[in-house]
Motif scaffolding. Structure first.
Motif, PDB file in Angstrom:
ATOM      1  N   VAL A 142      26.579  60.273  32.715  1.00 10.54           N
ATOM      2  CA  VAL A 142      25.745  61.124  31.860  1.00 10.54           C
ATOM      3  C   VAL A 142      25.984  62.609  32.177  1.00 10.54           C
ATOM      4  CG1 VAL A 142      23.391  61.642  31.106  1.00 10.54           C
ATOM      5  CG2 VAL A 142      24.042  59.286  31.625  1.00 10.54           C
ATOM      6  N   LEU A 143      26.120  62.952  33.441  1.00 11.34           N
ATOM      7  CA  LEU A 143      26.396  64.343  33.808  1.00 11.34           C
ATOM      8  C   LEU A 143      27.722  64.816  33.213  1.00 11.34           C
ATOM      9  CD1 LEU A 143      25.276  64.294  37.539  1.00 11.34           C
ATOM     10  CD2 LEU A 143      24.260  65.721  35.744  1.00 11.34           C
ATOM     11  N   ASN A 144      28.751  63.976  33.297  1.00 13.97           N
ATOM     12  CA  ASN A 144      30.048  64.352  32.726  1.00 13.97           C
ATOM     13  C   ASN A 144      29.963  64.504  31.210  1.00 13.97           C
ATOM     14  OD1 ASN A 144      31.944  64.744  34.857  1.00 13.97           O
ATOM     15  ND2 ASN A 144      31.826  62.555  35.283  1.00 13.97           N
ATOM     16  N   GLU A 145      29.200  63.631  30.577  1.00 15.50           N
ATOM     17  CA  GLU A 145      29.025  63.731  29.129  1.00 15.50           C
ATOM     18  C   GLU A 145      28.276  65.015  28.769  1.00 15.50           C
ATOM     19  OE1 GLU A 145      27.266  61.221  25.321  1.00 15.50           O
ATOM     20  OE2 GLU A 145      26.880  60.474  27.341  1.00 15.50           O
ATOM     21  N   LEU A 146      27.195  65.305  29.480  1.00 18.94           N
ATOM     22  CA  LEU A 146      26.421  66.522  29.220  1.00 18.94           C
ATOM     23  C   LEU A 146      27.266  67.762  29.483  1.00 18.94           C
ATOM     24  CD1 LEU A 146      23.813  67.895  28.405  1.00 18.94           C
ATOM     25  CD2 LEU A 146      22.959  67.533  30.736  1.00 18.94           C
ATOM     26  N   ARG A 147      28.030  67.743  30.537  1.00 15.56           N
ATOM     27  CA  ARG A 147      28.924  68.858  30.856  1.00 15.56           C
ATOM     28  C   ARG A 147      29.895  69.106  29.695  1.00 15.56           C
ATOM     29  NH1 ARG A 147      33.092  68.431  35.939  1.00 15.56           N
ATOM     30  NH2 ARG A 147      33.486  70.649  36.265  1.00 15.56           N
ATOM     31  N   GLY A 148      30.466  68.041  29.165  1.00 13.39           N
ATOM     32  CA  GLY A 148      31.386  68.170  28.042  1.00 13.39           C
ATOM     33  C   GLY A 148      30.715  68.715  26.800  1.00 13.39           C
ATOM     34  N   ILE A 149      29.500  68.289  26.543  1.00 16.37           N
ATOM     35  CA  ILE A 149      28.747  68.787  25.381  1.00 16.37           C
ATOM     36  C   ILE A 149      28.484  70.290  25.540  1.00 16.37           C
ATOM     37  CG2 ILE A 149      26.546  68.670  24.150  1.00 16.37           C
ATOM     38  CD1 ILE A 149      26.483  65.645  24.956  1.00 16.37           C
ATOM     39  N   ILE A 150      28.040  70.688  26.721  1.00 17.93           N
ATOM     40  CA  ILE A 150      27.751  72.106  26.982  1.00 17.93           C
ATOM     41  C   ILE A 150      29.016  72.940  26.825  1.00 17.93           C
ATOM     42  CG2 ILE A 150      27.041  73.786  28.735  1.00 17.93           C
ATOM     43  CD1 ILE A 150      25.178  71.511  29.843  1.00 17.93           C
ATOM     44  N   LYS A 151      30.101  72.482  27.438  1.00 20.16           N
ATOM     45  CA  LYS A 151      31.364  73.237  27.369  1.00 20.16           C
ATOM     46  C   LYS A 151      31.913  73.275  25.940  1.00 20.16           C
ATOM     47  CE  LYS A 151      33.531  74.754  30.354  1.00 20.16           C
ATOM     48  NZ  LYS A 151      33.658  76.119  30.861  1.00 20.16           N
ATOM     49  N   GLY A 152      31.684  72.220  25.180  1.00 17.12           N
ATOM     50  CA  GLY A 152      32.110  72.215  23.786  1.00 17.12           C
ATOM     51  C   GLY A 152      31.321  73.219  22.946  1.00 17.12           C
ATOM     52  N   ALA A 153      30.041  73.352  23.241  1.00 17.39           N
ATOM     53  CA  ALA A 153      29.183  74.272  22.496  1.00 17.39           C
ATOM     54  C   ALA A 153      29.330  75.717  22.968  1.00 17.39           C
ATOM     55  CB  ALA A 153      27.721  73.833  22.616  1.00 17.39           C
ATOM     56  N   ALA A 154      29.704  75.888  24.225  1.00 13.10           N
ATOM     57  CA  ALA A 154      29.880  77.234  24.795  1.00 13.10           C
ATOM     58  C   ALA A 154      31.161  77.232  25.626  1.00 13.10           C
ATOM     59  CB  ALA A 154      28.675  77.618  25.652  1.00 13.10           C
ATOM     60  N   ASN A 168      33.303  79.308  26.558  1.00 17.33           N
ATOM     61  CA  ASN A 168      33.550  80.395  27.508  1.00 17.33           C
ATOM     62  C   ASN A 168      32.563  80.414  28.669  1.00 17.33           C
ATOM     63  OD1 ASN A 168      35.766  81.325  26.029  1.00 17.33           O
ATOM     64  ND2 ASN A 168      34.435  82.497  24.672  1.00 17.33           N
ATOM     65  N   ALA A 169      31.642  79.467  28.690  1.00 21.12           N
ATOM     66  CA  ALA A 169      30.669  79.413  29.782  1.00 21.12           C
ATOM     67  C   ALA A 169      31.404  79.198  31.111  1.00 21.12           C
ATOM     68  CB  ALA A 169      29.667  78.291  29.548  1.00 21.12           C
ATOM     69  N   VAL A 170      30.932  79.887  32.116  1.00 19.61           N
ATOM     70  CA  VAL A 170      31.527  79.794  33.444  1.00 19.61           C
ATOM     71  C   VAL A 170      30.714  78.810  34.275  1.00 19.61           C
ATOM     72  CG1 VAL A 170      32.089  81.081  35.548  1.00 19.61           C
ATOM     73  CG2 VAL A 170      32.373  82.163  33.299  1.00 19.61           C
ATOM     74  N   GLU A 171      31.392  77.817  34.831  1.00 13.63           N
ATOM     75  CA  GLU A 171      30.714  76.824  35.657  1.00 13.63           C
ATOM     76  C   GLU A 171      30.459  77.381  37.045  1.00 13.63           C
ATOM     77  OE1 GLU A 171      33.009  73.232  35.670  1.00 13.63           O
ATOM     78  OE2 GLU A 171      32.349  72.701  33.652  1.00 13.63           O
ATOM     79  N   ALA A 172      29.284  77.096  37.562  1.00 14.11           N
ATOM     80  CA  ALA A 172      28.906  77.547  38.908  1.00 14.11           C
ATOM     81  C   ALA A 172      27.825  76.614  39.431  1.00 14.11           C
ATOM     82  CB  ALA A 172      28.398  78.984  38.848  1.00 14.11           C
ATOM     83  N   LEU A 173      27.389  76.875  40.633  1.00 17.56           N
ATOM     84  CA  LEU A 173      26.243  76.168  41.197  1.00 17.56           C
ATOM     85  C   LEU A 173      25.156  77.203  41.450  1.00 17.56           C
ATOM     86  CD1 LEU A 173      28.034  73.805  43.723  1.00 17.56           C
ATOM     87  CD2 LEU A 173      26.920  73.128  41.606  1.00 17.56           C
ATOM     88  N   ASN A 174      23.930  76.876  41.091  1.00 18.02           N
ATOM     89  CA  ASN A 174      22.783  77.745  41.323  1.00 18.02           C
ATOM     90  C   ASN A 174      21.633  76.837  41.729  1.00 18.02           C
ATOM     91  OD1 ASN A 174      20.987  79.845  41.413  1.00 18.02           O
ATOM     92  ND2 ASN A 174      21.262  80.471  39.291  1.00 18.02           N
ATOM     93  N   TYR A 175      20.910  77.212  42.742  1.00 15.41           N
ATOM     94  CA  TYR A 175      19.851  76.355  43.283  1.00 15.41           C
ATOM     95  C   TYR A 175      20.413  74.974  43.642  1.00 15.41           C
ATOM     96  CZ  TYR A 175      16.665  79.887  41.510  1.00 15.41           C
ATOM     97  OH  TYR A 175      16.010  81.079  41.259  1.00 15.41           O
ATOM     98  N   LYS A 176      21.687  74.949  44.042  1.00 13.54           N
ATOM     99  CA  LYS A 176      22.388  73.736  44.465  1.00 13.54           C
ATOM    100  C   LYS A 176      22.638  72.735  43.340  1.00 13.54           C
ATOM    101  CE  LYS A 176      20.688  73.991  49.204  1.00 13.54           C
ATOM    102  NZ  LYS A 176      20.125  73.226  50.318  1.00 13.54           N
ATOM    103  N   ILE A 177      22.486  73.178  42.091  1.00 11.81           N
ATOM    104  CA  ILE A 177      22.744  72.290  40.958  1.00 11.81           C
ATOM    105  C   ILE A 177      23.731  72.961  39.996  1.00 11.81           C
ATOM    106  CG2 ILE A 177      20.514  71.105  41.139  1.00 11.81           C
ATOM    107  CD1 ILE A 177      19.594  72.758  38.673  1.00 11.81           C
ATOM    108  N   PRO A 178      24.391  72.162  39.144  1.00 11.25           N
ATOM    109  CA  PRO A 178      25.348  72.728  38.189  1.00 11.25           C
ATOM    110  C   PRO A 178      24.685  73.655  37.178  1.00 11.25           C
ATOM    111  CG  PRO A 178      25.691  70.361  38.441  1.00 11.25           C
ATOM    112  CD  PRO A 178      24.401  70.696  39.127  1.00 11.25           C
TER     113      PRO A 178
END
Length: 121
Positions: free
Chosen positions: A21-33, A35-45
């Motif tokens: 589910v995380l990989n699917e959500l990640r793909g949806i987010i990256k597809g919609a944005a 140019n979004a830069v992936e990072a970790l904040n508060y120890k979460i993606p």
């Protein structure tokens, strides 16, 4: 909670069902944005909608035992509140159960809405 180096590391250390589910959500987010830069904040993606974006310029996700938390910001939650009424919510978050399909089209619209909102500021 352990310190992870990357989003890949975070996902790899979650239970198999959550990884999917995380990989699917990640793909949806990256597809919609894309140019979004992936990072970790508060120890979460998180996904910075603008480079170096502060917490209110990010969308986050996190794994829990029975759901994936999606954190698109309170204004986004308010905008889509009617469509999210069947999900447990917080002020700036929604819980997507691991045993149900993600509402892909809704998530895409939420991410695009938040991205446009951030770019206006």
């Amino acid at each position: 909670m352990p310190n992870f180096e990357t989003i890949d590391d975070y996902i790899a250390n979650q239970p198999k069902e959550a990884q999917t589910v995380l990989n699917e959500l990640r793909g949806i987010i990256k597809g919609a944005a894309p140019n979004a830069v992936e990072a970790l904040n508060y120890k979460i993606p998180c996904f910075e909608l603008v480079p170096g974006g502060k917490r209110d310029q990010q969308i986050m996700m996190a794994s829990y035992s029975k759901f994936i938390g999606f954190y698109p910001f309170p204004t986004t939650m308010a905008k889509f509140s009617d469509e999210l009424k069947n999900y447990k919510q917080g002020k700036g978050s929604v819980q997507f159960p691991l045993n149900k399909p993600l509402p892909k089209e809704l998530i895409v619209r939420m991410v695009k809405f938040r991205r446009e909102e951030v770019l206006k500021t």
